[in-house]
Every structure is written in C-alpha cells, then in structure tokens.
Design an enzyme around this catalytic site. Structure first.
Site, PDB file in Angstrom:
ATOM      1  N   GLU A  56      -2.439   7.878  -6.399  1.00 19.65           N
ATOM      2  CA  GLU A  56      -2.283   7.206  -7.688  1.00 19.65           C
ATOM      3  C   GLU A  56      -3.337   7.713  -8.664  1.00 19.65           C
ATOM      4  O   GLU A  56      -4.533   7.622  -8.377  1.00 19.65           O
ATOM      5  CB  GLU A  56      -2.415   5.691  -7.507  1.00 19.65           C
ATOM      6  CG  GLU A  56      -1.321   5.107  -6.627  1.00 19.65           C
ATOM      7  CD  GLU A  56      -1.462   3.614  -6.404  1.00 19.65           C
ATOM      8  OE1 GLU A  56      -2.480   3.024  -6.857  1.00 19.65           O
ATOM      9  OE2 GLU A  56      -0.575   3.024  -5.781  1.00 19.65           O
ATOM     10  N   ARG A 102       0.847  -1.188   0.000  1.00 20.55           N
ATOM     11  CA  ARG A 102       0.000   0.000   0.000  1.00 20.55           C
ATOM     12  C   ARG A 102       0.884   1.240   0.000  1.00 20.55           C
ATOM     13  O   ARG A 102       1.896   1.289   0.708  1.00 20.55           O
ATOM     14  CB  ARG A 102      -0.910   0.027   1.245  1.00 20.55           C
ATOM     15  CG  ARG A 102      -1.898  -1.143   1.313  1.00 20.55           C
ATOM     16  CD  ARG A 102      -2.986  -1.032   0.261  1.00 20.55           C
ATOM     17  NE  ARG A 102      -3.842  -2.215   0.258  1.00 20.55           N
ATOM     18  CZ  ARG A 102      -3.671  -3.268  -0.533  1.00 20.55           C
ATOM     19  NH1 ARG A 102      -2.670  -3.278  -1.384  1.00 20.55           N
ATOM     20  NH2 ARG A 102      -4.499  -4.289  -0.477  1.00 20.55           N
ATOM     21  N   HIS A 114       1.334   0.439 -10.221  1.00 17.46           N
ATOM     22  CA  HIS A 114       0.472  -0.496  -9.485  1.00 17.46           C
ATOM     23  C   HIS A 114       0.118  -1.702 -10.361  1.00 17.46           C
ATOM     24  O   HIS A 114      -1.056  -2.042 -10.551  1.00 17.46           O
ATOM     25  CB  HIS A 114      -0.794   0.215  -9.013  1.00 17.46           C
ATOM     26  CG  HIS A 114      -1.413  -0.429  -7.799  1.00 17.46           C
ATOM     27  ND1 HIS A 114      -2.100   0.271  -6.850  1.00 17.46           N
ATOM     28  CD2 HIS A 114      -1.425  -1.723  -7.381  1.00 17.46           C
ATOM     29  CE1 HIS A 114      -2.535  -0.546  -5.905  1.00 17.46           C
ATOM     30  NE2 HIS A 114      -2.128  -1.768  -6.210  1.00 17.46           N
TER      31      HIS A 114
END
Length: 322
Positions: A262, A233, A281
């Site tokens: 993000e 995370r 990601h």
C-alpha cells in the site's frame, strides 16, 4: 516537556488534548519510515498509524517509552524488539470496529450489485448495462466470516438482522458460546465455510509467517460466482491466485480495502481488473472512528508518561529474557 512524535496525521482533538497536558507535538515531515527514522530523535512517545515503527526507528529513538498504534493491527511495529528495550506498544482496540464493519457491508453490496461497474457504464453512456449485468440479491444468501472478533461480530449483526442473511463463521480461538450469543453458526473447518458461503469476508489478523489465509487451494473451494471481501490485512489473500479465479470466471467479484503493498505499484494487475473493487484502506476512516482511535492513543501516551499502566498493551510473541 515530553515529546510525542506522530508519524501520520491524527484527529486534531487528540493533538489538542496532548498539548493541554503539556506534551510537545512533533509531526513527521512525510509519512515514511525514512522520515520517521531521521526525525524521531528525542521523542518519549510515538503515535503511528499504518506506517508502523521499525527496528531501525527504535535505534533512532533512545528516549522512547511508548509506541501507540492508531488501530488494532500492530504487524508493522517491531513489537518484540520494543519489548526487549522496555518500550510499551499499545493499540486502539475496538475503536474502529463499527466503522470497518459498515465498510465491509458497503463493499459486499457494491460487489453483489456491481455498483462501481454500473457507475462507470452510465458515465460512458452505456445504459444497456442494466440488461447485461444482473446482480445478486443477498437476502437469504450465506455470509462466511473468516475470523470472529469485534469487527466480524458487528458484520454478522448487520447482515443477519438488516439483510436477512445466513451467517456462519470460522475462528478456532473464539469460544463456542460467543457464536451462540451472536446467533452465528460455528464452523470448525475453514474448507466447510468456503464450500457453503456465497460471500466470504476476512477478519483475521496477519499471520506471523506471512502465509495468506486464502491460498490458491482455499480459493478453489469457493462457490462459482461467490464474492470475496477483505477489510483485514492485505496479506490475508494470495492476490495472484485471486486474480486467476476471477479471470476464469470462478468468482463473481473481489472487494479489497487492503492490499499486500500500500499503495500498490502503478503496474499492479489488480488495478486493471474490472471484477475487483479497490479502496485505499479506508475501513476505519470515519469521523467517529478517527476520533476514538486518536483519543485512545493520546490517553495511553499520557498514562505511560505519568507513570501509569496503559490499558491496551500488546504482548510480544516471543518470551522476553530478563
């Protein structure tokens, strides 16, 4: 015909499966919460990826019965509010564990051998990079895993058996016999792990308080030249403190597949730091993992819509009043 609203693209196999079962599919026009709130309407089911599903989105979905999370992390879903309304929240537990573990190893090796910087140097005509920037051999080095769930256990197996690394882990919630089974040293205190590790890799869920696991104080405990990998995370690391450690030459590299925001803002200092490798990601973005996660969501949606109990229901963090 029940409606399943999908906030972001998922694997076509899951979409086809739901349609075959008589479910109407409706996709958000954009992968944003604003579009989700405006368009979720009469959906009885939602499948969401890292966008999550907010309290305002719950308000906009009066017929909603289930929110299926396309992954294991539900920190961006209003789980407690959903539970108060009798809406199930499920997750695709362990469906992406191997893919994220392999991404972790890839990032670790990229940092140890300065792969991205070397690629940039060759493209810029700097063949002398090889004389000026020696890398680190990971064989025999110590890998410290912060958290020891399914992903970290895969990482430990690859690192120990494939790369000859010494592996230790800190995870207070995991029973000691699990560490023994995986031949990983169980470290009771996080500072002890940070002092000993050559590579630190984060594998813990987000802290509900928002406090990072690797604070400035914790980062200062790391060895000189050590490598930090984060595929868990973005909130797990104090990124400004991390940059300070890199700037001072305390750390060798940081490899981040997740960020606090993000995508990052265009002026985020991390984007200009040559000792930081950033990926968007993509830890779980393999054909295999995407198929497993999407199909898990689809099966849990169908279980709910047909009056059955989905397999991986997330429990709220606060008691729900009856």
């Amino acid at each position: 015909m029940p409606v399943c609203f999908i906030t972001q693209p998922i694997h076509p196999k899951a979409v086809a499966f739901l349609k075959e079962k008589g479910v109407q599919i409706r996709f958000a026009s954009a992968p944003t919460m604003e579009a989700t709130i405006a368009e979720v309407g009469n959906a009885e089911a939602v499948i969401t990826r890292d966008l999550g599903f907010s309290g305002a989105a719950l308000d906009a979905a009066p017929k909603l019965r289930i929110i299926a999370c396309h992954g294991s992390g539900t920190n961006r879903i209003a789980v407690n509010e959903a539970a108060q309304r009798g809406i199930l929240v499920t997750r695709a537990i362990n469906a992406n564990s191997r893919s994220v573990a392999e991404m972790t190893i890839a990032l670790m090796l990229a940092g140890a051998r300065k792969i991205c910087a070397a690629d940039t140097a060759v493209r810029a005509g700097n063949w002398d990079f090889r004389y000026e920037n020696p890398g680190m051999e990971v064989h025999g080095k110590t890998l410290g895993l912060v958290g020891f769930g399914a992903i970290a256990r895969h990482v430990a197996q690859i690192a120990r058996e494939g790369l000859g690394m010494k592996v230790m882990a800190w995870s207070p919630s995991v029973p000691h016999d699990v560490f023994v089974e995986h031949q990983v040293k169980n470290v009771s205190d996080l500072p002890d792990l940070l002092h000993a590790a050559d590579v630190v890799s984060l594998h813990r869920p987000a802290d509900a308080s928002g406090k990072p696991t690797l604070t400035r104080e914790m980062l200062d405990m790391l060895k000189d030249g050590s490598v930090v990998v984060n595929t868990s995370r973005g909130s797990a690391i104090d990124t400004r403190a991390l940059q300070d450690s890199l700037r001072r030459g305390r750390l060798g590299a940081a490899l981040l597949d997740v960020l606090p925001q993000e995508p990052p803002e265009s002026d985020d200092p991390l984007l200009k730091d040559r000792n930081v490798v950033l990926t968007p990601h993509i830890g779980a973005t393999t054909e295999e993992a995407l198929t497993r996660m999407a199909m898990t969501c689809a099966h849990q949606v169908m279980a709910c819509l047909t009056g059955q109990s989905p397999q991986y229901v997330v429990q709220p963090s606060i008691p729900i009043k009856s």
